[in-house]
Motif scaffolding. Sequence first.
Motif, mmCIF file in Angstrom:
data_model
loop_
_atom_site.group_PDB
_atom_site.id
_atom_site.type_symbol
_atom_site.label_atom_id
_atom_site.label_comp_id
_atom_site.label_asym_id
_atom_site.label_seq_id
_atom_site.Cartn_x
_atom_site.Cartn_y
_atom_site.Cartn_z
ATOM 1 N N ALA A 20 0.819 -1.209 0.000
ATOM 2 C CA ALA A 20 0.000 0.000 0.000
ATOM 3 C C ALA A 20 0.853 1.259 0.000
ATOM 4 O O ALA A 20 0.587 2.212 -0.750
ATOM 5 N N GLN A 21 1.889 1.279 0.835
ATOM 6 C CA GLN A 21 2.754 2.458 0.862
ATOM 7 C C GLN A 21 3.481 2.630 -0.468
ATOM 8 O O GLN A 21 3.670 3.759 -0.944
ATOM 9 N N ALA A 22 3.871 1.520 -1.068
ATOM 10 C CA ALA A 22 4.517 1.595 -2.380
ATOM 11 C C ALA A 22 3.574 2.183 -3.418
ATOM 12 O O ALA A 22 4.001 2.897 -4.336
ATOM 13 N N ALA A 23 2.279 1.898 -3.285
ATOM 14 C CA ALA A 23 1.282 2.427 -4.212
ATOM 15 C C ALA A 23 0.893 3.862 -3.885
ATOM 16 O O ALA A 23 0.102 4.467 -4.606
ATOM 17 N N GLY A 24 1.445 4.399 -2.787
ATOM 18 C CA GLY A 24 1.168 5.781 -2.424
ATOM 19 C C GLY A 24 -0.033 5.975 -1.533
ATOM 20 O O GLY A 24 -0.670 7.032 -1.566
ATOM 21 N N LEU A 25 -0.351 4.976 -0.708
ATOM 22 C CA LEU A 25 -1.476 5.087 0.214
ATOM 23 C C LEU A 25 -0.986 5.377 1.627
ATOM 24 O O LEU A 25 0.071 4.895 2.042
ATOM 25 N N ALA A 26 -1.776 6.154 2.370
ATOM 26 C CA ALA A 26 -1.582 6.227 3.812
ATOM 27 C C ALA A 26 -2.025 4.890 4.400
ATOM 28 O O ALA A 26 -2.849 4.189 3.811
ATOM 29 N N VAL A 27 -1.473 4.520 5.536
ATOM 30 C CA VAL A 27 -1.777 3.208 6.119
ATOM 31 C C VAL A 27 -2.192 3.360 7.579
ATOM 32 O O VAL A 27 -1.613 4.153 8.322
ATOM 33 N N VAL A 28 -3.179 2.566 7.965
ATOM 34 C CA VAL A 28 -3.677 2.557 9.343
ATOM 35 C C VAL A 28 -3.700 1.114 9.812
ATOM 36 O O VAL A 28 -4.336 0.255 9.193
ATOM 37 N N GLY A 29 -3.001 0.838 10.901
ATOM 38 C CA GLY A 29 -2.929 -0.529 11.404
ATOM 39 C C GLY A 29 -2.799 -0.560 12.909
ATOM 40 O O GLY A 29 -2.524 0.463 13.551
ATOM 41 N N PRO A 30 -2.979 -1.736 13.515
ATOM 42 C CA PRO A 30 -2.902 -1.868 14.966
ATOM 43 C C PRO A 30 -1.463 -1.781 15.466
ATOM 44 O O PRO A 30 -0.526 -2.177 14.772
ATOM 45 N N ARG A 31 -1.318 -1.299 16.663
ATOM 46 C CA ARG A 31 0.005 -1.256 17.293
ATOM 47 C C ARG A 31 0.282 -2.649 17.862
ATOM 48 O O ARG A 31 0.239 -2.882 19.069
ATOM 49 N N ALA A 32 0.589 -3.598 16.966
ATOM 50 C CA ALA A 32 0.764 -4.996 17.358
ATOM 51 C C ALA A 32 1.670 -5.696 16.360
ATOM 52 O O ALA A 32 1.850 -5.219 15.233
ATOM 53 N N VAL A 33 2.213 -6.831 16.781
ATOM 54 C CA VAL A 33 3.148 -7.650 16.001
ATOM 55 C C VAL A 33 4.125 -6.744 15.246
ATOM 56 O O VAL A 33 4.736 -5.861 15.829
ATOM 57 N N ALA A 34 4.290 -6.951 13.929
ATOM 58 C CA ALA A 34 5.316 -6.204 13.197
ATOM 59 C C ALA A 34 4.793 -4.919 12.558
ATOM 60 O O ALA A 34 5.547 -4.218 11.886
ATOM 61 N N VAL A 35 3.522 -4.599 12.772
ATOM 62 C CA VAL A 35 2.933 -3.429 12.109
ATOM 63 C C VAL A 35 3.688 -2.129 12.428
ATOM 64 O O VAL A 35 3.969 -1.341 11.521
ATOM 65 N N PRO A 36 4.067 -1.864 13.686
ATOM 66 C CA PRO A 36 4.782 -0.612 13.953
ATOM 67 C C PRO A 36 6.120 -0.486 13.225
ATOM 68 O O PRO A 36 6.607 0.632 13.028
ATOM 69 N N SER A 37 6.715 -1.612 12.832
ATOM 70 C CA SER A 37 7.966 -1.536 12.087
ATOM 71 C C SER A 37 7.722 -1.271 10.610
ATOM 72 O O SER A 37 8.651 -0.911 9.880
ATOM 73 N N ALA A 38 6.484 -1.435 10.148
ATOM 74 C CA ALA A 38 6.154 -1.188 8.741
ATOM 75 C C ALA A 38 5.597 0.205 8.506
ATOM 76 O O ALA A 38 5.654 0.724 7.395
ATOM 77 N N ILE A 39 5.041 0.815 9.557
ATOM 78 C CA ILE A 39 4.417 2.134 9.450
ATOM 79 C C ILE A 39 5.250 3.155 10.217
ATOM 80 O O ILE A 39 5.588 2.937 11.378
ATOM 81 N N LYS A 40 5.571 4.260 9.570
ATOM 82 C CA LYS A 40 6.201 5.379 10.274
ATOM 83 C C LYS A 40 5.069 6.272 10.778
ATOM 84 O O LYS A 40 4.498 7.064 10.034
ATOM 85 N N GLU A 41 4.757 6.089 12.060
ATOM 86 C CA GLU A 41 3.571 6.759 12.600
ATOM 87 C C GLU A 41 3.683 8.274 12.464
ATOM 88 O O GLU A 41 4.737 8.864 12.694
ATOM 89 N N HIS A 42 2.566 8.882 12.065
ATOM 90 C CA HIS A 42 2.416 10.318 11.830
ATOM 91 C C HIS A 42 3.143 10.789 10.573
ATOM 92 O O HIS A 42 3.058 11.958 10.216
ATOM 93 N N ILE A 43 3.856 9.897 9.912
ATOM 94 C CA ILE A 43 4.575 10.269 8.682
ATOM 95 C C ILE A 43 3.962 9.562 7.473
ATOM 96 O O ILE A 43 3.653 10.187 6.463
ATOM 97 N N THR A 44 3.806 8.234 7.575
ATOM 98 C CA THR A 44 3.183 7.490 6.469
ATOM 99 C C THR A 44 1.800 6.970 6.848
ATOM 100 O O THR A 44 1.099 6.417 5.998
ATOM 101 N N GLY A 45 1.409 7.105 8.107
ATOM 102 C CA GLY A 45 0.104 6.615 8.525
ATOM 103 C C GLY A 45 -0.072 6.722 10.024
ATOM 104 O O GLY A 45 0.656 7.452 10.700
ATOM 105 N N LYS A 46 -1.027 5.976 10.542
ATOM 106 C CA LYS A 46 -1.376 6.033 11.959
ATOM 107 C C LYS A 46 -1.521 4.628 12.531
ATOM 108 O O LYS A 46 -1.923 3.689 11.833
ATOM 109 N N LEU A 47 -1.229 4.512 13.826
ATOM 110 C CA LEU A 47 -1.435 3.273 14.572
ATOM 111 C C LEU A 47 -2.581 3.468 15.558
ATOM 112 O O LEU A 47 -2.864 4.596 15.974
ATOM 113 N N TYR A 48 -3.223 2.372 15.931
ATOM 114 C CA TYR A 48 -4.309 2.451 16.907
ATOM 115 C C TYR A 48 -4.215 1.266 17.861
ATOM 116 O O TYR A 48 -3.504 0.296 17.592
ATOM 117 N N ARG A 49 -4.930 1.355 18.968
ATOM 118 C CA ARG A 49 -4.940 0.258 19.935
ATOM 119 C C ARG A 49 -5.565 -0.982 19.304
ATOM 120 O O ARG A 49 -6.658 -0.896 18.725
#
Length: 285
Positions: free
Chosen positions: A170-199
């Motif tokens: 998704a990021q490669a395609a130019g999308l913002a990303v929203v995912g849970p703050r769990a498993v490896a998701v925080p390492s894939a998303i740069k929070e507040h830069i490429t997307g947002k994390l949630y509980r």
Amino acid sequence: IAQIFPRVIYALFSVFLPLASGHLLLDPSQRTQPWFRGLGNVRAWSSACDFEENFHPKWNDAATRLRLSGGQPQVPLLLFVGRLSPEKQVHKLIDLIHKLNPDGAVETCRFAIVGDGPMKDELWQAIGTRPDVHMTGMLAGVQLWRAYASADILFSPTITGTMDLVFLEAQAAGLAVVGPRAVAVPSAIKEHITGKLYRPLDMDDARRAVLECIRVLPQLRAAARQHAEATFLWSKVAAEARSMYADIVSQHYHRYTASSCEQQEQERQLQQQPQRRRSSSTDSE
């Protein structure tokens, strides 16, 4: 079974993992697991995707967006891509849709759900006939690339994966990303830069994250593509693997060399012992 199974897994890992000379982890968060504590040569392994050709903003297609958005291309388009099965927590999509677009309110966004699986019928019965939801079934190739590039935000409720490649694609395609703050998701998303994390599993907090993304979509989408170009490199993945194997080979070579030298010294000493005995016997005569 639910109580015994984790203990069995821990016991098996505790026995077999130390036998390996190194560990490459697709999920960096696995470093905190007890079976990796005290082990040497444990490294995170980057992931990559084809951001040069397949997952690229160039596949943005007006007709695809018109179809996925149910005829409302001007409204932000939220995309889910994945298997429609319980372990993916896809039932949470139902909650999120109702929270973002409650009955009688102005629509916040539209939703495109890409995928197939055992929960397809359940999802269809719950949300499939809503005007703000479009369920495509499984897509592949050009159709999938166009779906990615024609949306605005990728959303995932999944907390059971490791490194979920949809975040990279998704990021490669130019999308913002929203995912849970769990498993490896925080390492894939740069929070507040490429997307947002949630509980994790909290769709109220997920709603907050989506709304924050919508407010700054152009910035997030541009940063997501830049992040993909700089980070999701197959050359980086290959280099990390080569480095791991080179270090393992080097360790074994030095260990073998040291062992061989020690063995040669022991053999030399054994060969000298008869000579010393003969010399001692001659001196006594």
